[in-house]
Scaffold this motif. Structure first.
Motif, PDB file in Angstrom:
ATOM      1  N   ALA A 416     -10.537 -32.968  88.724  1.00  0.00           N
ATOM      2  CA  ALA A 416      -9.293 -33.473  88.168  1.00  0.00           C
ATOM      3  C   ALA A 416      -8.439 -32.315  87.674  1.00  0.00           C
ATOM      4  O   ALA A 416      -8.966 -31.252  87.318  1.00  0.00           O
ATOM      5  CB  ALA A 416      -9.573 -34.440  87.020  1.00  0.00           C
ATOM      6  N   LEU A 417      -7.149 -32.540  87.687  1.00  0.00           N
ATOM      7  CA  LEU A 417      -6.205 -31.569  87.148  1.00  0.00           C
ATOM      8  C   LEU A 417      -5.684 -32.132  85.833  1.00  0.00           C
ATOM      9  O   LEU A 417      -5.330 -33.310  85.762  1.00  0.00           O
ATOM     10  CB  LEU A 417      -5.054 -31.376  88.145  1.00  0.00           C
ATOM     11  CG  LEU A 417      -3.947 -30.425  87.734  1.00  0.00           C
ATOM     12  CD1 LEU A 417      -4.428 -28.983  87.877  1.00  0.00           C
ATOM     13  CD2 LEU A 417      -2.713 -30.638  88.599  1.00  0.00           C
ATOM     14  N   VAL A 418      -5.693 -31.302  84.805  1.00  0.00           N
ATOM     15  CA  VAL A 418      -5.174 -31.764  83.520  1.00  0.00           C
ATOM     16  C   VAL A 418      -3.971 -30.908  83.144  1.00  0.00           C
ATOM     17  O   VAL A 418      -4.076 -29.679  83.096  1.00  0.00           O
ATOM     18  CB  VAL A 418      -6.244 -31.666  82.408  1.00  0.00           C
ATOM     19  CG1 VAL A 418      -5.735 -32.283  81.122  1.00  0.00           C
ATOM     20  CG2 VAL A 418      -7.539 -32.327  82.853  1.00  0.00           C
ATOM     21  N   VAL A 419      -2.828 -31.544  82.933  1.00  0.00           N
ATOM     22  CA  VAL A 419      -1.623 -30.818  82.545  1.00  0.00           C
ATOM     23  C   VAL A 419      -1.369 -31.114  81.075  1.00  0.00           C
ATOM     24  O   VAL A 419      -1.081 -32.261  80.709  1.00  0.00           O
ATOM     25  CB  VAL A 419      -0.416 -31.238  83.407  1.00  0.00           C
ATOM     26  CG1 VAL A 419       0.827 -30.456  82.997  1.00  0.00           C
ATOM     27  CG2 VAL A 419      -0.719 -31.022  84.889  1.00  0.00           C
ATOM     28  N   GLY A 420      -1.531 -30.106  80.236  1.00  0.00           N
ATOM     29  CA  GLY A 420      -1.370 -30.300  78.806  1.00  0.00           C
ATOM     30  C   GLY A 420      -0.114 -29.612  78.283  1.00  0.00           C
ATOM     31  O   GLY A 420       0.636 -29.005  79.055  1.00  0.00           O
ATOM     32  N   ASP A 421       0.060 -29.683  76.992  1.00  0.00           N
ATOM     33  CA  ASP A 421       1.225 -29.036  76.382  1.00  0.00           C
ATOM     34  C   ASP A 421       1.056 -27.520  76.343  1.00  0.00           C
ATOM     35  O   ASP A 421       2.034 -26.782  76.321  1.00  0.00           O
ATOM     36  CB  ASP A 421       1.426 -29.543  74.956  1.00  0.00           C
ATOM     37  CG  ASP A 421       1.847 -31.017  74.945  1.00  0.00           C
ATOM     38  OD1 ASP A 421       2.348 -31.470  76.003  1.00  0.00           O
ATOM     39  OD2 ASP A 421       1.656 -31.680  73.921  1.00  0.00           O
ATOM     40  N   VAL A 424      -2.873 -25.596  81.702  1.00  0.00           N
ATOM     41  CA  VAL A 424      -3.428 -26.498  82.707  1.00  0.00           C
ATOM     42  C   VAL A 424      -4.914 -26.191  82.894  1.00  0.00           C
ATOM     43  O   VAL A 424      -5.348 -25.054  82.707  1.00  0.00           O
ATOM     44  CB  VAL A 424      -2.729 -26.357  84.077  1.00  0.00           C
ATOM     45  CG1 VAL A 424      -1.311 -26.900  84.021  1.00  0.00           C
ATOM     46  CG2 VAL A 424      -2.733 -24.916  84.544  1.00  0.00           C
ATOM     47  N   SER A 425      -5.641 -27.232  83.286  1.00  0.00           N
ATOM     48  CA  SER A 425      -7.070 -27.054  83.584  1.00  0.00           C
ATOM     49  C   SER A 425      -7.395 -27.782  84.873  1.00  0.00           C
ATOM     50  O   SER A 425      -6.780 -28.786  85.203  1.00  0.00           O
ATOM     51  CB  SER A 425      -7.942 -27.660  82.481  1.00  0.00           C
ATOM     52  OG  SER A 425      -7.708 -27.026  81.249  1.00  0.00           O
ATOM     53  N   VAL A 426      -8.394 -27.244  85.564  1.00  0.00           N
ATOM     54  CA  VAL A 426      -9.052 -28.007  86.619  1.00  0.00           C
ATOM     55  C   VAL A 426     -10.462 -28.244  86.136  1.00  0.00           C
ATOM     56  O   VAL A 426     -11.106 -27.332  85.633  1.00  0.00           O
ATOM     57  CB  VAL A 426      -9.063 -27.233  87.949  1.00  0.00           C
ATOM     58  CG1 VAL A 426     -10.007 -27.901  88.935  1.00  0.00           C
ATOM     59  CG2 VAL A 426      -7.678 -27.174  88.533  1.00  0.00           C
ATOM     60  N   THR A 427     -10.908 -29.502  86.246  1.00  0.00           N
ATOM     61  CA  THR A 427     -12.269 -29.788  85.803  1.00  0.00           C
ATOM     62  C   THR A 427     -13.076 -30.338  86.968  1.00  0.00           C
ATOM     63  O   THR A 427     -12.540 -31.009  87.842  1.00  0.00           O
ATOM     64  CB  THR A 427     -12.295 -30.828  84.661  1.00  0.00           C
ATOM     65  OG1 THR A 427     -11.763 -32.051  85.158  1.00  0.00           O
ATOM     66  CG2 THR A 427     -11.481 -30.361  83.471  1.00  0.00           C
TER      67      THR A 427
END
Lengths: 587, 318
Positions: A416-421, A424-427
């Protein structure tokens, strides 16, 4: 052994004249510190600036190299020998020729730096891109230092494409100044009429030494070419000799005794900050990688255990002393002495250097081996590990994931890709059930590669990268716009259209591997073509030599040697191409 | 008439029965009498398989603390490094157990590998300090196996050992294990190496016994009873065993070095399974009831198997 050794007196007496000739004198030309040494033969000179790749940022990487090229453009047709070199922390302009040619060249370089031929900007960028495709930078710096400072030498020159004339001018005015330069000259006399008109400016300190390694000794797995090592040690004569002894031991063990390596070599590069980097390399037959790694580890261990053959030390010491007392010794020492001076280290006398050299004891070498063991970074062939030998795994993941909007992979592979404030992360789901993550926080984002198709690749200063492919994760345009606005503008790198953007329809290993975080960088297709063509050519020559080359006039040994050499060259050419292939993934 | 059942004594698996010094070594280890151990070890005659001595010292986990204390005081103590490394390998295998990989839990593997890594790093140091020390290289053949470091690395380690000890039985036996298909090798390599050990060793040395070990391994690997029988029925297998036995345990110069009980046991078991009771009986008589787990644990319950084969062989002979 030491200066009281009769041999030492003998050598020192014999080379008395060489010593005088090899003295380095410190003077000035137009306020610029200048090192002069007497040397027979043609006049040689070098203008050195305290600027290099390590002073850049990833998103502006290549600007120093571009300036170097532009400054030399007007010399394009000169028939004397000249060159330029951009290194990690220093840029060299080097020339060899008659007195008036030296004067003309240096004058020309200074004039060009004051007024760069901006009409050449786009052409020189193109030339740099061609040059780059032939470059196979090592991976060790990026794993040691990250995507910043000294680590940047591992990366493509991504900044070049976007550089505007004003950017280049600003860089030149900041770094290529009289205050930040040192000149060296070697010749029979000091050239008359020499002037160096450079804009005033400050001397810059050495680049900060960053680290991407939480713990050392460490290792990472990449490539197929053999085993590489680098280690940071205190810059001393003992450390220099250690590098030489290590090379002999590696050659003896891996090549002569085990027969698993063809080449074993070491290098010693002073960082001019009181430390130096010892690099060691041993190639490997593809089937023998495990044994080359094992042998390499054991050679290092033997030196760490203090098992240093006195004969090796003496051989390396004698060679080093010959280097110091040879007729052209001063010429060879001057570029380094100029770098030292720029780093605030005054030139050292020949006697002092020789004294230090002949004072080195096996015990000091042992101490260097232990220091090197503590800072070592080992690159092992892909599929191998050095954890068993006590080398920790260099980080390939982050310690946390950002929180924010989560986009599951379209391919439903669990990533999953997480777009935060904040980033960004890929998990990906780890084998133990927990999430493994690679995170690039916006505030420590070294570069964002942007393709016109919407794809992004964020590279953190620690060297870890997150690929943001809207198609693979179903990221909406609004989120992409937020992300684009969040990354620092100075980190942005606009790249030309890709041949194919990653698509969700064809996920197979690509989706998994883009989630499995790569530190590596792409864009080496041209290199692949060139290297495989060259490799094919050499393979043909090598094959022809092996099959038909055994003529009755030459011995079997010569024939074997030549065939072996040609195959080795083939291997050396194809190896980087194979590395690129393995490293870069096409979705 | 054959003797009444139970009249023959059961097999003696006690190592100290074959090698009385084992008792002393165990006592010295239990008492952590480091000075006495070192003196004993250092005065062993040249050519002694010191991996055996180190193996005995590493049997008991009680010795570990004493070894760590010794290394804290003398970090370059090669013997202490090697015994502790060997002890950790033992402890690691005790956790892993000898089960097939699929029956070993993730936690067991993790602990196993941690033990082997620590052992390997001690042993790297031992061979770095003294590249001629046989017991450390022999132990590193075990760590290479357990850590899956690769076939060429195992061969490299063996070659390093062989530079100083060209006929090192324990080292050869460990490389032979690696050369078997179960550890990634081939039967061709395994039998080839065993034969090479036989042909290059001095007359009457133990090394040729590896020919028998290779056949035992091959026999076990075949699994199905009919295939095993078929394998042993091949005339060349029998001929190779006869030749190997003559050059080793039945050679006039054979002097019963460390490891001989295992080798003679292999011959006894193989000849018995082949049905050559005459040969089998000669080996059992030479053994005089001495036994080691290997190879009998390959056949079933070691003591039962030993008695069954021995009794059959001795009966058949009469």
């Amino acid at each position: 052994m030491n200066p009281r050794d009769p041999q030492y007196h003998q050598a020192s007496h014999d080379s008395q004249s060489a010593a005088t000739m090899n003295a380095i004198h410190l003077t000035e030309v137009d306020g610029i510190p200048t090192l002069f040494a007497y040397a027979p033969g043609p006049l040689r000179a070098g203008l050195v600036f305290r600027v290099g790749t390590a002073d850049e940022t990833l998103a502006r990487a290549g600007v120093t190299h571009l300036v170097e090229h532009l400054a030399l453009y007007r010399h394009g047709l000169a028939d004397y020998h000249y060159n330029g070199a951009t290194k990690a922390a220093f840029t060299h302009f080097h020339v060899e020729g008659a007195e008036h040619e030296i004067v003309d060249y240096l004058h020309g370089v200074c004039a060009s730096l004051a007024d760069l031929p901006m009409e050449r900007l786009e052409t020189e960028k193109e030339i740099l891109r061609t040059e780059e495709s032939r470059r196979e930078p090592g991976q060790l710096p990026l794993w040691r230092y990250g995507a910043q400072g000294y680590g940047l030498v591992s990366y493509p020159e991504w900044g070049v494409r976007g550089l505007r004339p004003e950017d280049v001018r600003h860089w030149t005015e900041t770094w290529f100044t009289g205050g930040n330069a040192v000149l060296w000259i070697a010749g029979e006399r000091f050239p008359a009429g020499l002037t160096l008109k450079l804009p005033p400016g400050a001397r810059h300190p050495l680049p900060a030494v960053t680290s991407a390694l939480p713990t050392t000794p460490a290792h990472f797995a990449d490539g197929q070419g053999g085993v590489l090592l680098d280690a940071v040690v205190t810059d001393t004569a003992a450390a220099r000799l250690y590098a030489g002894v290590l090379e002999r031991e590696l050659s003896r063990a891996l090549r002569q005794e085990d027969g698993n390596s063809y080449t074993a070599a070491t290098d010693y590069t002073s960082r001019r900050d009181g430390h130096a980097v010892v690099t060691a390399f041993a190639d490997s037959l593809p089937a023998k990688q495990d044994a080359v790694l094992g042998g390499f580890v054991d050679v290092l261990a033997a030196l760490q255990a203090g098992r240093i053959a006195p004969a090796d030390l003496e051989a390396v010491r004698t060679r080093a002393d010959t280097g110091l007392t040879a007729a052209d010794a001063a010429v060879r020492r001057l570029p380094g002495a100029a770098e030292d001076l720029l780093a605030g280290r005054p030139p050292r006398g020949l006697d002092e250097l020789r004294h230090e050299l002949w004072s080195v004891t096996p015990g000091q070498l042992h101490a260097v081996a232990l220091e090197a063991a503590g800072t070592a970074l080992l690159q092992v062939p892909a599929g191998h590990s050095a954890s068993w030998a006590g080398y920790a795994e260099a980080p390939v993941r982050s310690t946390y994931a950002v929180t924010g909007r989560r986009f599951e992979a379209v391919a439903k592979d669990g990533s999953a890709l997480v777009v935060g404030d904040d980033g960004v992360s890929v998990t990906v789901r780890g084998r133990d059930g927990g999430d493994l993550a690679v995170t690039v926080p916006y505030r420590s984002c070294a570069a964002v590669l942007s393709w016109p198709d919407g794809g992004r690749r964020l590279i953190g200063t620690d060297g870890l990268a997150v690929a943001v492919e809207p198609g693979l994760y179903g990221v909406d345009a609004h989120t992409m716009a937020i992300l684009d606005a969040a990354v620092p503008p100075h980190a942005r790198v606009e790249l030309p259209p890709r041949q194919s953007a990653p698509r969700a329809e064809a996920p197979e290993p690509a989706a998994a591997s883009s989630a499995a975080p790569a530190r590596r960088t792409g864009g080496q297709t041209a290199a692949l073509v060139v290297l495989f063509l060259l490799g094919g050519l050499f393979a043909f020559i090598a094959l022809a030599t092996t099959v038909f080359g055994h003529d009755p006039d030459s011995s079997t040994g010569e024939w074997l040697g030549l065939s072996g050499f040609l195959w080795a060259v083939t291997g050396l050419i194809v190896w980087p191409a194979v590395r690129i292939l393995r490293r870069t993934r096409r979705a | 008439m054959s003797s009444a059942p139970g009249a023959d004594p059961g097999p003696d698996f006690e190592l100290a029965s074959a090698f009385p010094e084992v008792t002393w070594l165990r006592q010295a280890a239990a008492a952590a009498d480091w000075a006495a151990i070192r003196q004993y070890h250092d005065s062993l005659p040249p050519g002694t398989d010191r991996a055996f001595v180190v193996g005995v010292l590493a049997e008991d986990d009680g010795f570990e603390h004493a070894l760590r204390r010794q290394l804290a005081a003398v970090p370059h103590d090669v013997l202490a490094l090697t015994v502790l490394g060997t002890r950790l390998i033992e402890a690691g295998w005790e956790i892993r157990t000898g089960a097939r990989a699929k029956n070993v839990s993730r936690e067991q593997f993790k602990a196993f590998h941690e033990h082997l890594r620590e052992a390997e790093q001690l042993l790297i140091r031992a061979t770095a300090l003294d590249p001629s020390y046989d017991a450390a290289w022999a132990a590193r053949l075990n760590t290479a196996l357990g850590l899956s470091l690769g076939m060429n690395e195992s061969r490299r380690r063996y070659n390093r050992l062989a530079r100083y000890h060209p006929h090192h039985f324990t080292g050869q036996a460990r490389l032979l294990q690696k050369l078997c298909p179960k550890w990634g090798g081939t039967w061709e390599d395994a039998h080839g190496f065993a034969r090479e050990c036989l042909l290059t060793a001095p007359e009457g040395a133990l090394n040729g016994g590896l020919v028998a070990e290779a056949h035992i391994e091959h026999w076990l690997d075949l699994g199905a009873a009919d295939k095993r029988t078929e394998y042993l029925a091949q005339p060349h297998v029998h001929a190779e065993l006869v030749e190997a036995a003559q050059r080793t345990v039945f050679h006039p110069q054979f002097a019963r070095p460390y490891g001989w009980v295992t080798v003679q046991g292999c011959f006894a078991a193989l000849f018995s399974m082949i049905g050559d009771t005459t040969q089998a009986a000669a080996h059992f008589q030479a053994l005089g009831n001495l036994a080691s787990d290997y190879p009998w644990d390959y056949l079933g319950k070691p003591a039962e198997q030993y008695i069954q084969h021995r009794d059959t062989a001795l009966r058949g002979r009469r």
